[in-house]
Motif scaffolding. Structure first.
Motif, PDB file in Angstrom:
ATOM      1  N   LEU A  21       0.810  -1.211   0.000  1.00  0.00           N
ATOM      2  CA  LEU A  21       0.000   0.000   0.000  1.00  0.00           C
ATOM      3  C   LEU A  21       0.848   1.267   0.000  1.00  0.00           C
ATOM      4  CD1 LEU A  21      -2.687  -1.007   2.674  1.00  0.00           C
ATOM      5  CD2 LEU A  21      -3.157  -0.520   0.263  1.00  0.00           C
ATOM      6  N   LEU A  22       1.985   1.212   0.707  1.00  0.00           N
ATOM      7  CA  LEU A  22       2.760   2.430   0.932  1.00  0.00           C
ATOM      8  C   LEU A  22       3.983   2.585   0.035  1.00  0.00           C
ATOM      9  CD1 LEU A  22       2.618   2.570   4.843  1.00  0.00           C
ATOM     10  CD2 LEU A  22       1.156   3.748   3.189  1.00  0.00           C
ATOM     11  N   SER A  23       4.485   1.495  -0.483  1.00  0.00           N
ATOM     12  CA  SER A  23       5.724   1.556  -1.271  1.00  0.00           C
ATOM     13  C   SER A  23       5.656   2.485  -2.479  1.00  0.00           C
ATOM     14  CB  SER A  23       6.125   0.147  -1.720  1.00  0.00           C
ATOM     15  OG  SER A  23       6.563  -0.612  -0.618  1.00  0.00           O
ATOM     16  N   PRO A  24       4.527   2.608  -3.179  1.00  0.00           N
ATOM     17  CA  PRO A  24       4.507   3.469  -4.371  1.00  0.00           C
ATOM     18  C   PRO A  24       4.718   4.959  -4.098  1.00  0.00           C
ATOM     19  CG  PRO A  24       2.686   1.895  -4.405  1.00  0.00           C
ATOM     20  CD  PRO A  24       3.272   1.846  -3.039  1.00  0.00           C
ATOM     21  N   TYR A  25       4.552   5.394  -2.850  1.00  0.00           N
ATOM     22  CA  TYR A  25       4.643   6.823  -2.548  1.00  0.00           C
ATOM     23  C   TYR A  25       6.047   7.185  -2.072  1.00  0.00           C
ATOM     24  CZ  TYR A  25      -0.481   6.503  -2.482  1.00  0.00           C
ATOM     25  OH  TYR A  25      -1.792   6.274  -2.809  1.00  0.00           O
ATOM     26  N   PRO A  26       6.576   8.338  -2.512  1.00  0.00           N
ATOM     27  CA  PRO A  26       7.927   8.729  -2.108  1.00  0.00           C
ATOM     28  C   PRO A  26       7.991   9.399  -0.735  1.00  0.00           C
ATOM     29  CG  PRO A  26       7.048  10.329  -3.642  1.00  0.00           C
ATOM     30  CD  PRO A  26       6.028   9.233  -3.562  1.00  0.00           C
ATOM     31  N   SER A  27       6.856   9.939  -0.261  1.00  0.00           N
ATOM     32  CA  SER A  27       6.886  10.684   0.990  1.00  0.00           C
ATOM     33  C   SER A  27       5.482  10.717   1.595  1.00  0.00           C
ATOM     34  CB  SER A  27       7.383  12.113   0.748  1.00  0.00           C
ATOM     35  OG  SER A  27       6.518  12.796  -0.149  1.00  0.00           O
TER      36      SER A  27
END
Length: 276
Positions: A21-27
């Motif tokens: 869920l979170l890996s695609p976002y850089p920040s």
């Protein structure tokens, strides 16, 4: 992904889901309260995923000084940046009037402020720490999260409160067994207008009970009656004559005409059950 502890076998799938869920976002910006859930989420994003993180604490009359100072101390302890935003929910009529949708209006107000500030600073997504069990209780604020596209990754991945406590313990987070907290407005029955004076009296009353040694505390208000909820294990404290007399004097000083001990003990959301 490298973890500083061995993931319990029954949680492997949930951790894989959380990572996906979170890996695609850089920040990320995280709505942070200092509680177990948002602390673990902030720790996970920064220490495990290695993402750029900025946490936001909304300071308002709904947040007690004890909780605010604990949140700030934890942020320093773990080592993530924390920015305080200032809010005045009592100035908003839909919140001050305290209908059964108060939490929706309040969450909309605070999360909008966080989202706007996060956008200004260039953070890719805003997170908050709801867990799976929150969907099984009365949480009108969840509607505001959905409308604002705030992510609730722990809930989406299926983490229960007890599981978050356990992995927080394994991670070495000092607040892993911190009693659950909620905003001071939850002590006031729906339909009773919220005032700064009433919130202050509730906070002072609860602070006194913490000092006495109670491990979980709610002081719920019914006109001029203060209904004390603590865990049954702490009932003996109220049977001690000296403690009881001091407590009654303190509560009278806070302008409560009547003081009662709820024999059912502490229950999360009991105000919602009484005022559906």
């Amino acid at each position: 992904m490298t973890y500083p502890f061995i993931i319990p076998l029954d949680l492997e799938l949930k951790f894989k889901t959380l990572e996906a869920l979170l890996s695609p976002y850089p920040s990320f910006a995280v709505a942070y309260s200092g509680g177990v859930d948002s602390t673990f989420l902030a720790w996970y994003v920064q220490k495990v995923l290695g993402k750029r993180l900025h946490a936001f604490l909304v300071q308002s009359p709904f947040l007690g000084r004890r909780e605010r100072e604990r949140a700030q101390s934890l942020a320093r302890e773990i080592g993530f940046s924390l920015e305080t935003l200032f809010g005045d929910p009592i100035a908003v009529p839909s919140i001050r009037e305290n209908s059964s949708l108060r939490c929706y209006f309040c969450k909309k107000e605070s999360m909008t402020a966080i989202k706007e500030r996060a956008h200004t600073l260039g953070y890719a997504a805003v997170l908050e720490g709801s867990h799976a069990g929150d969907s099984r209780s009365y949480r009108p604020g969840r509607r505001a999260l959905k409308e604002l596209h705030i992510l609730s990754p722990l809930a989406t991945a299926g983490f229960e409160k007890s599981e978050i406590r356990e992995v927080s313990r394994l991670a070495g987070l000092s607040n892993w067994d911190l009693p659950s907290q909620s905003c001071l407005a939850t002590r006031i029955p729906y339909g009773t207008a919220i005032t700064s004076d009433l919130l202050s009296r509730i906070e002072e009353a609860e602070s006194y009970l913490w000092e006495v040694g109670c491990r979980q505390v709610r002081v719920r208000i019914h006109e001029n009656l203060a209904r004390i909820e603590v865990t049954p294990e702490d009932f003996p404290l109220f049977m001690e004559k000296n403690t009881r007399e001091k407590l009654l004097r303190r509560f009278k000083e806070l302008n409560f005409a009547f003081v009662s001990l709820d024999l059912a003990g502490y229950r999360s959301g009991s105000g919602d059950k009484i005022n559906p």
